[in-house]
Design a protein around this motif. Structure first.
Motif, mmCIF file in Angstrom:
data_model
loop_
_atom_site.group_PDB
_atom_site.id
_atom_site.type_symbol
_atom_site.label_atom_id
_atom_site.label_comp_id
_atom_site.label_asym_id
_atom_site.label_seq_id
_atom_site.Cartn_x
_atom_site.Cartn_y
_atom_site.Cartn_z
ATOM 1 N N GLN A 98 -44.747 -71.650 2.871
ATOM 2 C CA GLN A 98 -44.548 -71.382 4.293
ATOM 3 C C GLN A 98 -45.456 -70.293 4.846
ATOM 4 O O GLN A 98 -45.616 -70.170 6.055
ATOM 5 N N ASN A 126 -40.835 -62.524 5.411
ATOM 6 C CA ASN A 126 -39.977 -61.888 6.418
ATOM 7 C C ASN A 126 -40.704 -60.851 7.263
ATOM 8 O O ASN A 126 -40.059 -60.063 7.934
ATOM 9 N N THR A 145 -42.244 -58.951 10.186
ATOM 10 C CA THR A 145 -42.052 -59.022 11.630
ATOM 11 C C THR A 145 -42.838 -57.922 12.325
ATOM 12 O O THR A 145 -43.133 -56.886 11.732
ATOM 13 N N LEU A 164 -41.408 -63.072 14.144
ATOM 14 C CA LEU A 164 -41.537 -63.369 12.721
ATOM 15 C C LEU A 164 -42.927 -63.970 12.540
ATOM 16 O O LEU A 164 -43.216 -65.045 13.057
ATOM 17 N N HIS A 219 -44.713 -65.400 10.212
ATOM 18 C CA HIS A 219 -44.968 -66.665 9.528
ATOM 19 C C HIS A 219 -44.136 -67.811 10.092
ATOM 20 O O HIS A 219 -44.052 -68.881 9.486
ATOM 21 N N SER A 220 -43.534 -67.603 11.251
ATOM 22 C CA SER A 220 -42.714 -68.632 11.886
ATOM 23 C C SER A 220 -43.588 -69.740 12.465
ATOM 24 O O SER A 220 -44.687 -69.488 12.976
ATOM 25 N N LYS A 260 -43.033 -71.121 15.191
ATOM 26 C CA LYS A 260 -43.038 -70.916 16.649
ATOM 27 C C LYS A 260 -44.232 -70.094 17.113
ATOM 28 O O LYS A 260 -44.569 -70.107 18.292
#
Length: 120
Positions: free
Chosen positions: A14, A58, A60, A77, A79-80, A82
């Motif tokens: 991810q 994680n 941020t 975040l 690595h999101s 979005k």
């Protein structure tokens, strides 16, 4: 293979590779994916990074901006899915890891000196 190794391997898939090096005090433009109905668009959110947290999956950043005279902070975040992209607009010269003191300041008092020894 124990549980921690399995979790670590799933997190490694991810992680994003093409992230810029972000420091506290930088002004960044974060492209946020927004879904409206069945369409998707990228909305930029520009502000100053006032805090960074953790590492790995994680990680941020907290970005603060002034919108219509009101301070708005948003936690992203990194690595999101979005987050479409992150662009560094300017580098800031600060002497501490968390810039929470900017919350109490208004107007020109919130300015941060520009740093020229780090590339954009």
């Amino acid at each position: 293979m124990n549980a921690q190794e399995i979790i670590r391997s799933l997190e490694a898939e991810q992680l994003k590779e093409k992230l810029p090096t972000i420091y506290v005090g930088d002004t960044v433009r974060v492209g946020v994916r927004i879904k409206e109905g069945n369409k998707e668009r990228v909305q930029p959110y520009e502000g100053t990074v006032i805090a960074m947290r953790n590492g790995g999956i994680n990680e941020t950043i907290t970005v603060r901006r002034i919108f219509q005279g009101v301070g708005v902070e948003r936690v992203f975040l990194l690595h999101s899915p979005k987050i479409a992209n992150i662009k560094i607009v300017r580098r800031g010269k600060v002497r501490r890891a968390k810039l929470y003191y900017l919350r109490d300041r208004v107007g020109k008092a919130t300015r941060i000196k520009q740093r020229f020894d780090r590339s954009l």
